[in-house]
Design a protein around this motif. Sequence first.
Motif, mmCIF file in Angstrom:
data_model
loop_
_atom_site.group_PDB
_atom_site.id
_atom_site.type_symbol
_atom_site.label_atom_id
_atom_site.label_comp_id
_atom_site.label_asym_id
_atom_site.label_seq_id
_atom_site.Cartn_x
_atom_site.Cartn_y
_atom_site.Cartn_z
ATOM 1 N N UNK A 47 -23.064 -2.662 -44.902
ATOM 2 C CA UNK A 47 -23.122 -1.615 -45.925
ATOM 3 C C UNK A 47 -23.689 -2.130 -47.245
ATOM 4 N N UNK A 48 -23.962 -3.440 -47.299
ATOM 5 C CA UNK A 48 -24.518 -4.094 -48.486
ATOM 6 C C UNK A 48 -23.638 -3.877 -49.718
ATOM 7 N N UNK A 49 -22.330 -3.998 -49.500
ATOM 8 C CA UNK A 49 -21.382 -3.883 -50.600
ATOM 9 C C UNK A 49 -21.151 -5.256 -51.193
ATOM 10 N N UNK A 50 -21.111 -5.327 -52.482
ATOM 11 C CA UNK A 50 -20.800 -6.584 -53.132
ATOM 12 C C UNK A 50 -20.143 -6.297 -54.466
ATOM 13 N N UNK A 51 -19.404 -7.268 -54.910
ATOM 14 C CA UNK A 51 -18.721 -7.120 -56.187
ATOM 15 C C UNK A 51 -19.549 -7.796 -57.260
ATOM 16 N N UNK A 52 -19.545 -7.195 -58.384
ATOM 17 C CA UNK A 52 -20.191 -7.793 -59.545
ATOM 18 C C UNK A 52 -19.079 -8.362 -60.405
#
Length: 125
Positions: free
Chosen positions: A100-105
Motif C-alpha cells: 500500500x506504500x504506507x510510511x510514516x513521516x
Amino acid sequence: EDELAVVNSPSSPSSTPQHPASSLGSVPTLLSLATAASVQVIASPFPPPVDVENLLAKLPDDVLVNVFQATLSASKLTERSLEKFERTGGAQTLRLIKQLKLRTHGVPGVPVMRDEFLGDKPRWM
C-alpha cells in the motif's frame, strides 16, 4: 381441509422452528467483535489502558492483518497506529503496508527560536 392440515402439521418442513440466531440476521462472531474493539483501542487519541504493542505482538499474523484491514476500512489509521503495526507486525502485515506504500513521516521537532543576545539558548530557557 386435509391439505391444510398437512401444511400446518409439525412434521411439515415449513413449520420447523428456526434457530434463534437466524431470526436476528447476522450475528457477529467473536473475531469480528474483537477486531472492532481493537480498532477502537488502536485509533483512540487517548493513551490506552493496556500495552497495545504487546497485545498486537501476541496476535497470529492473519488476525493482525484482519485488525489492520479493519483499521484501514474504518479510516482510523494514524501515524502512531501505523508505527505500532510496523513494530509488531508479522510478515503479512508488513508486506501489506509495503504494497500500500504506507510510511510514516517523522514528527517535526519543536521550532527553536534563537536570539542573538541569548546565543544558542532558546527564549523559554
